[in-house]
Design a protein around this motif. Structure first.
Motif, PDB file in Angstrom:
ATOM      1  N   PRO A  53      54.938  87.652   8.589  1.00 47.94           N
ATOM      2  CA  PRO A  53      55.878  86.601   8.185  1.00 47.94           C
ATOM      3  C   PRO A  53      55.193  85.244   8.174  1.00 47.94           C
ATOM      4  O   PRO A  53      54.067  85.096   8.646  1.00 47.94           O
ATOM      5  CB  PRO A  53      56.963  86.667   9.271  1.00 47.94           C
ATOM      6  N   ASN A  54      55.885  84.247   7.619  1.00 52.06           N
ATOM      7  CA  ASN A  54      55.342  82.878   7.631  1.00 52.06           C
ATOM      8  C   ASN A  54      55.089  82.440   9.068  1.00 52.06           C
ATOM      9  O   ASN A  54      55.882  82.730   9.961  1.00 52.06           O
ATOM     10  CB  ASN A  54      56.336  81.909   6.978  1.00 52.06           C
ATOM     11  N   GLY A  55      53.968  81.777   9.293  1.00 57.90           N
ATOM     12  CA  GLY A  55      53.648  81.296  10.631  1.00 57.90           C
ATOM     13  C   GLY A  55      52.990  82.345  11.500  1.00 57.90           C
ATOM     14  O   GLY A  55      52.794  82.138  12.694  1.00 57.90           O
ATOM     15  N   ALA A  56      52.604  83.478  10.906  1.00 61.21           N
ATOM     16  CA  ALA A  56      51.980  84.533  11.702  1.00 61.21           C
ATOM     17  C   ALA A  56      50.517  84.219  12.020  1.00 61.21           C
ATOM     18  O   ALA A  56      49.928  84.805  12.920  1.00 61.21           O
ATOM     19  CB  ALA A  56      52.076  85.866  10.964  1.00 61.21           C
ATOM     20  N   GLY A  57      49.920  83.268  11.266  1.00 57.52           N
ATOM     21  CA  GLY A  57      48.512  82.930  11.475  1.00 57.52           C
ATOM     22  C   GLY A  57      47.606  83.470  10.389  1.00 57.52           C
ATOM     23  O   GLY A  57      46.381  83.424  10.515  1.00 57.52           O
ATOM     24  N   LYS A  58      48.203  83.960   9.308  1.00 59.85           N
ATOM     25  CA  LYS A  58      47.404  84.544   8.217  1.00 59.85           C
ATOM     26  C   LYS A  58      46.478  83.507   7.573  1.00 59.85           C
ATOM     27  O   LYS A  58      45.281  83.738   7.416  1.00 59.85           O
ATOM     28  CB  LYS A  58      48.327  85.093   7.104  1.00 59.85           C
ATOM     29  N   THR A  59      47.080  82.354   7.209  1.00 57.67           N
ATOM     30  CA  THR A  59      46.296  81.334   6.493  1.00 57.67           C
ATOM     31  C   THR A  59      45.180  80.775   7.369  1.00 57.67           C
ATOM     32  O   THR A  59      44.053  80.609   6.915  1.00 57.67           O
ATOM     33  CB  THR A  59      47.233  80.214   6.004  1.00 57.67           C
TER      34      THR A  59
ATOM     35  N   LYS B  37      49.235  79.085  19.758  1.00 55.05           N
ATOM     36  CA  LYS B  37      48.089  79.961  19.529  1.00 55.05           C
ATOM     37  C   LYS B  37      48.170  80.483  18.106  1.00 55.05           C
ATOM     38  O   LYS B  37      48.746  81.552  17.850  1.00 55.05           O
ATOM     39  CB  LYS B  37      48.098  81.109  20.542  1.00 55.05           C
ATOM     40  N   ALA B  38      47.613  79.720  17.167  1.00 51.80           N
ATOM     41  CA  ALA B  38      47.718  80.076  15.749  1.00 51.80           C
ATOM     42  C   ALA B  38      47.004  81.389  15.477  1.00 51.80           C
ATOM     43  O   ALA B  38      47.504  82.258  14.771  1.00 51.80           O
ATOM     44  CB  ALA B  38      47.140  78.963  14.881  1.00 51.80           C
TER      45      ALA B  38
ATOM     46  N   LYS C 209      52.511  86.287  15.210  1.00 57.21           N
ATOM     47  CA  LYS C 209      52.215  85.376  16.323  1.00 57.21           C
ATOM     48  C   LYS C 209      50.726  85.333  16.672  1.00 57.21           C
ATOM     49  O   LYS C 209      50.341  85.381  17.842  1.00 57.21           O
ATOM     50  CB  LYS C 209      53.039  85.750  17.548  1.00 57.21           C
ATOM     51  N   GLY C 210      49.887  85.278  15.658  1.00 55.82           N
ATOM     52  CA  GLY C 210      48.464  85.076  15.898  1.00 55.82           C
ATOM     53  C   GLY C 210      47.668  86.314  16.258  1.00 55.82           C
ATOM     54  O   GLY C 210      46.475  86.221  16.521  1.00 55.82           O
TER      55      GLY C 210
END
Lengths: 304, 347
Positions: free
Chosen positions: A42-48, A22-23, A210-211
């Motif tokens: 953090p990286n992979g949190a879904g920001k991008t 679940k991006a 985590k999204g």
């Protein structure tokens, strides 16, 4: 202008799933015109992914995005001239100089060559006008890519981790550029994994993990809401831990090899008590930061 | 400045500043042209050289035939040693009424040629000496046949090949690199249509093809190579344009499937090299077996080559463009359509 101004960005419950991942998992926020809004995590949190959905580069599985009153998906050519986007990677044409990059990107929006070159001044690259993009330093390249995002004078600017992988000096130079952009009345939406930086720059931040958005407000409000103790740090030996604990308002006093750390929620009386004892030499006061907010929200240390 | 003009300008600058692409577009094919052009230059008028000792009507008549190159020796033993060592294929010793022919047994073809020529000359002199009128006369005349001197087919072949290299590689590498560096996404976020982007890149490839054509033909026309243009050579221009679009479409297809520049250049090589050999770049495809010629018909390079040969060196006119043009346009449309269907803006 009559009536209420339309918010620059309205995001309502957007979701994007890649299989089980679940991006983006139900993200909502609103950005007012002229606001400097940060999405951190953090990286992979879904920001991008969130940013890409807002920009109209990706379609959300569900939810709605409104940019300046328009829907960015599918590709909305009426909206495109009003938004400026800097992508995570430095996307440039091969072998062109800084000046030529700006002129080429500008021409895609019908901007004259002369006006495009003016952007170099804003980002402090006037003396690098004739240097090829691949010969610029990391910080200079980032500034050039921001200039390319601004070349057509958009109303909203999206910046994806503009300060990532920069040395501290280059980061600070870039902060000045970002402040100058805001001073021009632009709405800025930017992502970063540096919490300290967001605290300094942003009017409001959304902390993502985590999204999901865990908290959203002005950085100072978030920190204040924590009710976290202030840490006063003294050189080791200036005060015995037992004496420190005896001061009114001190909750905790711990000594390690180099320093004594006092935790308190009433820093003013504690500091004056310390002053009376003449122990202010080398004293440091550390208040709570967004990192403490992240720790409080997720129960784990923040690791960018 | 319009988006089309400035994108074209940006791509031309990027192209001219990249030494690698310049090398593979111009220098690399030119090296083949120079090497093969010089290597094969005298291949067709190679004469057999034989040793001759002594003098007389037979030697004079042999010299007059022009079919053999005579190397005079004073000492028969030295000359015989030359034949023995394999330096020369045969030795003619003429003295009085006898002519002695010594030949190396290793090369039967050359030996038979020399024997045939020498015995022909001897027979003719004998006949003349006898004063009998000949019962049969032989008249042999040379004719300009359709087979070409090497430079005549090398120039159109290597030119077409060079156009295919810059077309396929140019399109594939630009597409992959722009997708990887997110230039494609950046362009997509600007209010500009894909047509402007695509057509500006095609224009750069067409310009490259025309520059290649001018350069290679100019080099081949110089005396060391001696290319002779015939017919309406300027008809090569439409072929250069149509060939470029066909190869560009192939490059777009390659670029759509490859994620990295390395993969794209590998895949492009895998297509261009076999296509070049099977389409008559380095040797006339007419010499190949029939089935191979049939296979080569699927390549656009084969048809571009045929058209180039016809208008540059075979003296043909506009009618020679019909088939190659139709094939190249059809190829561009079909492959271009597939490439558009599998096109990706991002990884």
């Amino acid at each position: 202008m009559t009536g209420a101004r339309i918010p620059a960005v309205v995001v309502a419950d957007i979701r994007k799933h890649y299989g089980d991942l679940k991006a983006v998992d139900g993200v909502s926020f609103t950005v007012a015109e002229g606001e400097f809004f940060g999405i951190l995590g953090p990286n992979g949190a879904g920001k991008t992914t969130t940013l890409e959905i807002v920009e109209g580069l990706r379609k959300a599985d569900s939810g709605a995005v409104t940019l300046l009153g328009e829907n960015p998906w599918p590709r909305n050519t009426k909206l495109l001239p009003r938004i400026g986007v800097q992508l995570q990677a430095s996307s440039f044409f091969e072998k062109l100089t800084a000046k030529e990059q700006l002129q080429t990107f500008g021409s895609l929006y019908g901007v004259t060559a002369a006006k495009a070159v003016d952007m170099l001044e804003l980002v402090g690259l006037t003396d690098k006008a004739d240097v090829q993009e691949n010969k610029l330093s990391g910080g200079q390249r980032q500034r050039l890519s921001i200039a390319c995002a601004l070349v057509h004078d958009p109303d909203i600017v999206f910046l994806d981790e503009p300060t990532a992988a920069l040395d501290p000096q280059a980061r600070r130079n870039l902060w000045d550029v970002l402040r100058a952009i805001q001073a021009r009345g632009k709405t800025i939406v930017y992502t970063t994994h540096y919490l300290d930086e967001a605290e300094i720059l942003c009017d409001r931040v959304a902390i993502m993990d985590k999204g999901r958005i865990l908290a959203m407000d002005a950085p100072a409000t978030l920190v204040r809401g924590l009710d976290a103790p202030t840490h006063v740090v003294l050189q080791k030996g200036t005060l015995a831990p037992a004496d420190a604990r005896a001061i009114d308002g001190v909750e905790q006093a711990q000594e390690d090899e180099v320093s004594l750390t006092i935790s308190t929620r009433k820093p003013a009386p504690v500091l004056s008590a310390l002053a009376e004892r003449g122990t202010l030499d080398g004293l440091q006061v550390r208040t709570a930061t967004l990192e403490d907010v992240f720790l409080d929200l997720t129960g784990r240390e923040y690791r960018a | 400045m319009t988006a089309f003009k400035s994108l074209s300008a940006a791509m031309i600058k990027g192209f001219l500043r990249d030494r690698m692409t310049l090398f593979f577009a111009f220098v690399f094919p030119l090296m083949f042209l120079v090497v093969f052009g010089l290597l094969f230059r005298d291949a067709s008028d190679d004469k057999t050289k034989i040793a001759v000792v002594g003098d007389g009507p037979v030697v004079a008549a042999l010299d007059k035939t022009g079919a053999l190159e005579l190397e005079k020796y004073d000492n028969a033993e030295v000359a015989r040693q030359k034949v023995h060592d394999g330096d020369l294929p045969a030795l003619v010793v003429a003295g009085g009424s006898g002519v002695e022919l010594t030949f190396a047994a290793s090369d039967q073809v050359k030996a038979q040629t020399v024997i045939g020529i020498v015995s022909g000359v001897v027979d003719r002199i004998n006949l003349a000496e006898s004063g009998v009128p000949p019962a049969f006369t032989l008249e042999a005349k040379p004719v300009e046949d359709a087979s070409l001197k090497p430079i005549q087919y090398l120039t159109p072949g290597i030119l077409s090949w060079a156009v295919s290299i810059s077309g396929v590689f140019g399109a594939a590498l630009t597409l992959v690199s722009w997708r990887k560096k997110q230039v494609l996404r950046r362009i997509r976020l600007a209010p500009v249509g894909p047509t402007a982007v695509l057509s500006s890149r095609v224009l750069v490839s067409v310009g490259t093809a025309v520059a290649q054509g001018v350069m290679f033909v100019a080099v081949a026309l110089t005396p060391p190579f001696g290319l002779q243009l015939t017919g309406q050579w300027w008809l090569a221009l439409p072929l250069l344009v149509l060939g470029t679009t066909a190869f560009f479409a192939v490059g777009m297809l390659v670029g759509a499937f490859c994620r990295t520049e390395e993969a794209a250049s590998g895949a492009a090589n895998l297509i261009v090299m076999p296509m070049a050999f099977l389409s008559g770049t380095f040797f006339p495809v007419e010499n190949a077996p029939g089935w191979l010629q049939a296979v080569s018909n699927i390549f656009p390079l084969r048809h571009m080559n045929d058209g180039m040969l016809d208008v540059l060196v075979r003296g043909k006119g506009i009618e020679a463009l019909v088939v190659p043009s139709a094939v190249l346009i059809g190829f561009t449309l079909v492959v271009g359509f597939i490439a558009a269907r599998v096109f990706r803006w991002e990884d």
